[in-house]
Design a protein around this motif. Structure first.
Motif, PDB file in Angstrom:
ATOM      1  N   TRP A  11      -3.891  22.001  -4.432  1.00  0.00           N
ATOM      2  CA  TRP A  11      -2.959  21.060  -5.073  1.00  0.00           C
ATOM      3  C   TRP A  11      -3.410  20.706  -6.490  1.00  0.00           C
ATOM      4  CZ3 TRP A  11      -3.638  16.095  -6.994  1.00  0.00           C
ATOM      5  CH2 TRP A  11      -2.468  15.365  -7.240  1.00  0.00           C
ATOM      6  N   ALA A  12      -4.712  20.497  -6.651  1.00  0.00           N
ATOM      7  CA  ALA A  12      -5.224  20.028  -7.948  1.00  0.00           C
ATOM      8  C   ALA A  12      -5.402  21.154  -8.952  1.00  0.00           C
ATOM      9  CB  ALA A  12      -6.556  19.301  -7.743  1.00  0.00           C
ATOM     10  N   ASP A 110      -4.166   7.478   1.074  1.00  0.00           N
ATOM     11  CA  ASP A 110      -3.136   7.217   0.064  1.00  0.00           C
ATOM     12  C   ASP A 110      -1.885   8.068   0.222  1.00  0.00           C
ATOM     13  OD1 ASP A 110      -4.730   5.412  -1.182  1.00  0.00           O
ATOM     14  OD2 ASP A 110      -5.585   6.855  -2.570  1.00  0.00           O
ATOM     15  N   ILE A 111      -2.047   9.235   0.835  1.00  0.00           N
ATOM     16  CA  ILE A 111      -0.902  10.144   0.995  1.00  0.00           C
ATOM     17  C   ILE A 111      -0.901  10.660   2.433  1.00  0.00           C
ATOM     18  CG2 ILE A 111      -0.864  10.944  -1.420  1.00  0.00           C
ATOM     19  CD1 ILE A 111      -2.226  13.577  -0.206  1.00  0.00           C
ATOM     20  N   ALA A 255       4.600   4.596 -11.273  1.00  0.00           N
ATOM     21  CA  ALA A 255       3.305   5.071 -10.816  1.00  0.00           C
ATOM     22  C   ALA A 255       3.119   6.553 -11.085  1.00  0.00           C
ATOM     23  CB  ALA A 255       3.127   4.775  -9.324  1.00  0.00           C
ATOM     24  N   ASN A 256       4.196   7.255 -11.339  1.00  0.00           N
ATOM     25  CA  ASN A 256       4.052   8.693 -11.519  1.00  0.00           C
ATOM     26  C   ASN A 256       4.716   9.220 -12.786  1.00  0.00           C
ATOM     27  OD1 ASN A 256       2.518   9.443  -9.200  1.00  0.00           O
ATOM     28  ND2 ASN A 256       4.273   8.878  -7.991  1.00  0.00           N
ATOM     29  N   GLY A 257       6.013   8.919 -12.951  1.00  0.00           N
ATOM     30  CA  GLY A 257       6.757   9.507 -14.062  1.00  0.00           C
ATOM     31  C   GLY A 257       6.262   9.063 -15.430  1.00  0.00           C
ATOM     32  N   HIS A 294       2.960   3.353   8.182  1.00  0.00           N
ATOM     33  CA  HIS A 294       2.750   4.563   7.389  1.00  0.00           C
ATOM     34  C   HIS A 294       3.468   4.498   6.048  1.00  0.00           C
ATOM     35  CE1 HIS A 294       6.357   5.405   9.826  1.00  0.00           C
ATOM     36  NE2 HIS A 294       6.758   6.126   8.801  1.00  0.00           N
ATOM     37  N   ARG A 295       4.540   3.698   5.980  1.00  0.00           N
ATOM     38  CA  ARG A 295       5.265   3.606   4.699  1.00  0.00           C
ATOM     39  C   ARG A 295       4.509   2.750   3.699  1.00  0.00           C
ATOM     40  NH1 ARG A 295      11.418   2.611   6.362  1.00  0.00           N
ATOM     41  NH2 ARG A 295      11.657   4.407   7.715  1.00  0.00           N
ATOM     42  N   VAL A 296       3.680   1.837   4.226  1.00  0.00           N
ATOM     43  CA  VAL A 296       2.917   0.975   3.311  1.00  0.00           C
ATOM     44  C   VAL A 296       1.600   1.647   2.920  1.00  0.00           C
ATOM     45  CG1 VAL A 296       1.761  -1.260   3.082  1.00  0.00           C
ATOM     46  CG2 VAL A 296       3.983  -1.096   4.244  1.00  0.00           C
ATOM     47  N   PHE A 297       0.956   2.283   3.877  1.00  0.00           N
ATOM     48  CA  PHE A 297      -0.329   2.931   3.571  1.00  0.00           C
ATOM     49  C   PHE A 297      -0.171   4.024   2.509  1.00  0.00           C
ATOM     50  CE2 PHE A 297      -2.054   1.968   8.070  1.00  0.00           C
ATOM     51  CZ  PHE A 297      -2.942   1.017   7.599  1.00  0.00           C
ATOM     52  N   THR A 298       0.904   4.814   2.625  1.00  0.00           N
ATOM     53  CA  THR A 298       0.949   6.027   1.801  1.00  0.00           C
ATOM     54  C   THR A 298       1.998   5.945   0.700  1.00  0.00           C
ATOM     55  OG1 THR A 298       2.555   7.120   3.243  1.00  0.00           O
ATOM     56  CG2 THR A 298       0.241   7.437   3.770  1.00  0.00           C
ATOM     57  N   THR A 299       1.733   6.684  -0.359  1.00  0.00           N
ATOM     58  CA  THR A 299       2.697   6.802  -1.463  1.00  0.00           C
ATOM     59  C   THR A 299       2.804   8.289  -1.807  1.00  0.00           C
ATOM     60  OG1 THR A 299       0.928   6.555  -3.063  1.00  0.00           O
ATOM     61  CG2 THR A 299       2.161   4.564  -2.520  1.00  0.00           C
ATOM     62  N   THR A 300       3.607   8.581  -2.819  1.00  0.00           N
ATOM     63  CA  THR A 300       3.636   9.978  -3.270  1.00  0.00           C
ATOM     64  C   THR A 300       2.824  10.067  -4.562  1.00  0.00           C
ATOM     65  OG1 THR A 300       5.720   9.420  -4.315  1.00  0.00           O
ATOM     66  CG2 THR A 300       5.843  10.693  -2.293  1.00  0.00           C
ATOM     67  N   ARG A 301       2.128  11.168  -4.715  1.00  0.00           N
ATOM     68  CA  ARG A 301       1.341  11.378  -5.943  1.00  0.00           C
ATOM     69  C   ARG A 301       1.847  12.651  -6.600  1.00  0.00           C
ATOM     70  NH1 ARG A 301      -3.279   7.855  -5.242  1.00  0.00           N
ATOM     71  NH2 ARG A 301      -2.062   6.044  -4.714  1.00  0.00           N
ATOM     72  N   SER A 302       2.659  12.486  -7.634  1.00  0.00           N
ATOM     73  CA  SER A 302       3.182  13.704  -8.248  1.00  0.00           C
ATOM     74  C   SER A 302       2.477  14.030  -9.564  1.00  0.00           C
ATOM     75  CB  SER A 302       4.692  13.600  -8.455  1.00  0.00           C
ATOM     76  OG  SER A 302       4.973  12.557  -9.342  1.00  0.00           O
ATOM     77  N   VAL A 303       1.653  13.102 -10.055  1.00  0.00           N
ATOM     78  CA  VAL A 303       0.860  13.437 -11.242  1.00  0.00           C
ATOM     79  C   VAL A 303      -0.435  14.074 -10.749  1.00  0.00           C
ATOM     80  CG1 VAL A 303      -0.292  12.557 -13.302  1.00  0.00           C
ATOM     81  CG2 VAL A 303       1.799  11.465 -12.491  1.00  0.00           C
ATOM     82  N   ARG A 304      -0.680  15.289 -11.158  1.00  0.00           N
ATOM     83  CA  ARG A 304      -1.858  16.008 -10.667  1.00  0.00           C
ATOM     84  C   ARG A 304      -3.137  15.504 -11.327  1.00  0.00           C
ATOM     85  NH1 ARG A 304       0.043  20.141  -7.659  1.00  0.00           N
ATOM     86  NH2 ARG A 304       2.088  20.531  -8.533  1.00  0.00           N
TER      87      ARG A 304
END
Ligand SMILES: Cc1cc2nc3c(=O)[nH]c(=O)nc-3n(C[C@H](O)[C@H](O)[C@H](O)COP(=O)(O)OP(=O)(O)OC[C@H]3O[C@@H](n4cnc5c(N)ncnc54)[C@H](O)[C@@H]3O)c2cc1C
Length: 437
Positions: A11-12, A110-111, A255-257, A294-304
Motif C-alpha cells: 500500500w505504501a 485506525d483502518i 483528513a485526506n483530501g 467499528h465505525r468509530v474505531f476506523t477511518t479511511t486513509r487515502s493519503v499515502r
C-alpha cells in the motif's frame, strides 16, 4: 496492493516483489498442496494479506499465496462469544459478519482494510490501556506448517504454542482459520478535540487510565494536539452518528483530501510545512458522535505515507516525545505528517511489542513522496534509548541480534520455527533479517 502475477507492491509503495507464481487457494487442502509443491520445487512461499505492511514482511520471492478466496465466517459460538474466521477475511468484513450475531471485535486499529491473518501476524493494535492488540484475543488457529501438515493449536491441542502462533510474522506456517474471542456488540461515544500539546503529554498516562480508548496526534511545528477519547456503551445506547455529509467532509476532505494537497505542497516547498501544519490543526475541529464500534474505531486513509512505530514503556512517553520534538527542531526537518500516540495492555505473546508490559505506542509518518530514512533512523535511536520495540509491519532497521535483546522468548520462537519450518519454506529477506536465516 496489486498482485497481477507479474508485480506486487504494498500500500505504501515502499516494497515491491516479482513472485514466480501466484496461487489462490480456497480451502485448507489447497493451501497444503501449494506448500508441498513449493517445498518440493525448492521455492519459498508467502501468504500475503492486504499488503498494508510498510516493511517487506509480506514480500514473496517464490510463490505468492493470495487468500481472497479463503474468506468468511466458519462458525460462531454465541455462548463463548467466539468466532472462527478464515484467514483472508478483511477486518471490515469480520465486523460485518459478526454484527448479525450480536458480536464485535473488542478493539480495532485506525483502518480495517487488513486481513485478519495479516493483522495478527504483525501485532496490529488499536488504543486502550485496558485492551491488548488483536492477537491477544486469539483462542485457536489452524495452520499449514513447512511440510504441508495441517495443525490445530488451541486450548486442547498444543496450548503452549498459542502465544507463539497467534503473532508469528508469517514465519511458522500459513494460517487457514483463526478463532477469536469477541465481545457483545457495543457502541462508542467519541470526543475529538484540539488541546495544548504540553498539557496533553503531561496528562496522557492518567487520561489513558480513566478512558476506554485514548489517543492523540501531534503535528510537528505546532503546540496543538488532537485528542480522541472513545467510551464504550452497551449496544442499545442511542447512536448519534456523524451525518453522512459531515463524515465525508471531515474524514475524506479534511483528513485526506485537503491534507493530500498540504503534503504535496510541502514536498515542493518544505518551508511552508510549519504554517500548513498549524492551519491543519486549526481546521481539524472538535466533534462528538456515537456509533457502532467499528465505525468509530476506523477511518479511511487515502493519503499515502510511510510509517515507523515503536512500543515503549508507558513511563518513557514524555521523554520520548520531548526528544523527538528537539530532534526535529535541531535538524530543521519539515515534517508534514503528525505523530500518533496510543496505548495497550500487556499480553503474553512471545513476539508482541506489548509482551509482558503495558505499552505506549509512538508512530512517526512521512508523506510517501518525502524521503523518510534520515528522519526514521534518527527517531529510532530515540526509541531504542527508551527500551522500544518496533512494530513488525512498520519500517524499522533492526536485525535479529538487536531484537533478541528485546524479547525474552525470542530464542524459543526461533526454536519453534526450526521445528515447524526447518527448510525455511516461509522465509523471505525481511524474516532473514529479523529472525536470522
Ligand atoms: C493506512 C494504514 C493504517 C494502519 N493502521 C494500523 C493501526 O492502527 N495499528 C497497527 O498496529 N497497524 C496498523 N497498520 C499496519 C497493518 O495493520 C499491518 O501491517 C498488517 O499486518 C497489515 O495486514 P495485511 O492484511 O495487509 O497483511 P500483509 O501486510 O499483507 O502481511 C503481513 C504479514 O502477515 C502474513 N500473513 C498474511 N496472511 C497470512 C496467513 N494466512 N498465514 C500466515 N501469515 C500470513 C504475511 O505473510 C506477512 O508476514 C496500518 C497500515 C496502513 C497501511
Amino acid at each position: 496492493m496489486t498482485a497481477t502475477g507479474a508485480a506486487w507492491r504494498n500500500w505504501a509503495r515502499t516494497e515491491t516483489a516479482r513472485p514466480i507464481r501466484v496461487e489462490r487457494p480456497s480451502s485448507a487442502g489447497a493451501v497444503q498442496r501449494a506448500v508441498r509443491a513449493a517445498a518440493a520445487s525448492g521455492l519459498p512461499l508467502k501468504a500475503a494479506g492486504a499488503g498494508h505492511s510498510f516493511t517487506g514482511i509480506a514480500v514473496a520471492t517464490g510463490v505468492l499465496l493470495e487468500l481472497d478466496d479463503l474468506s468468511g465466517l466458519v462458525e460462531v459460538d454465541r455462548e463463548r462469544r467466539s468466532a472462527t474466521i478464515l484467514a483472508g477475511t478483511r477486518l471490515s468484513d469480520v465486523s460485518r459478519l459478526l454484527s448479525p450475531h450480536g458480536l464485535a471485535l473488542q478493539n480495532l486499529g485506525d483502518i480495517d482494510r487488513q486481513t485478519i491473518a495479516g493483522a495478527l501476524s504483525t501485532g496490529t493494535h488499536g488504543t486502550g490501556i485496558g485492551f491488548t492488540g488483536l492477537a491477544g484475543r486469539v483462542r485457536a488457529v489452524t495452520l499449514v506448517t513447512g511440510d504441508g501438515t495441517l495443525r490445530r493449536i488451541s486450548a486442547d491441542e498444543s496450548p503452549e504454542l498459542l502465544p507463539a502462533v497467534a503473532l508469528a510474522l508469517g514465519a511458522l506456517g500459513v494460517l487457514v482459520d483463526i478463532t477469536v474471542e469477541c465481545v457483545d456488540a457495543f457502541v462508542l461515544s467519541a470526543v475529538e478535540a484540539r488541546e495544548p500539546f504540553a498539557e496533553t503529554v503531561q496528562a496522557a498516562e492518567a487520561r489513558a487510565r480513566v478512558s476506554d480508548h485514548f489517543e492523540f496526534y501531534w503535528f510537528p511545528h505546532t503546540d496543538a494536539a488532537l485528542t480522541k477519547t472513545n467510551t464504550r456503551l452497551p449496544a442499545g445506547s442511542r447512536r448519534q452518528p456523524l451525518p453522512r455529509a459531515r463524515r465525508w467532509f471531515d474524514d475524506d476532505v479534511m483528513a485526506n483530501g485537503v491534507y493530500r494537497a498540504v503534503c504535496a505542497t510541502g514536498v515542493v516547498v518544505p518551508a511552508v510545512v510549519p504554517t500548513l501544519n498549524r492551519a491543519a490543526t486549526r481546521l481539524t475541529g472538535s466533534r462528538r458522535f456515537t456509533d457502532h464500534s467499528h465505525r468509530v474505531f476506523t477511518t479511511t486513509r487515502s493519503v499515502r505515507f510511510a510509517e515507523m512505530e515503536y512500543g515503549i514503556p508507558v513511563s518513557e512517553l514524555p521523554a520520548v516525545l520531548a526528544e523527538i520534538r528537539a530532534l526535529i527542531d535541531i535538524e530543521r526537518w519539515r515534517i508534514s505528517f503528525p505523530l500518533e500516540v496510543r496505548f495497550a495492555a500487556a499480553d503474553d505473546l512471545w513476539l508482541s511489542t506489548a509482551s509482558g508490559r503495558e505499552t505506549a505506542y509512538v508512530a512517526v509518518h512521512r508523506y510517501y513522496r518525502d524521503a523518510h530514512t534520515e528522519y526514521f533512523r534518527a527517531v529510532e535511536e530515540v526509541f531504542r534509548r527508551h527500551g522500544g520495540r518496533p512494530h513488525w509491519g512498520k519500517i524499522h532497521y533492526l536485525g535479529a541480534d538487536e531484537l533478541r535483546e528485546l524479547y525474552p522468548r525470542f530464542d524459543d520462537f526461533v526454536a519453534l520455527r526450526n521445528d515447524l519450518d526447518p527448510k525455511r519454506v516461509f522465509a523471505n529477506p525481511y524474516l532473514d533479517r529479523v529472525l536470522g536465516a
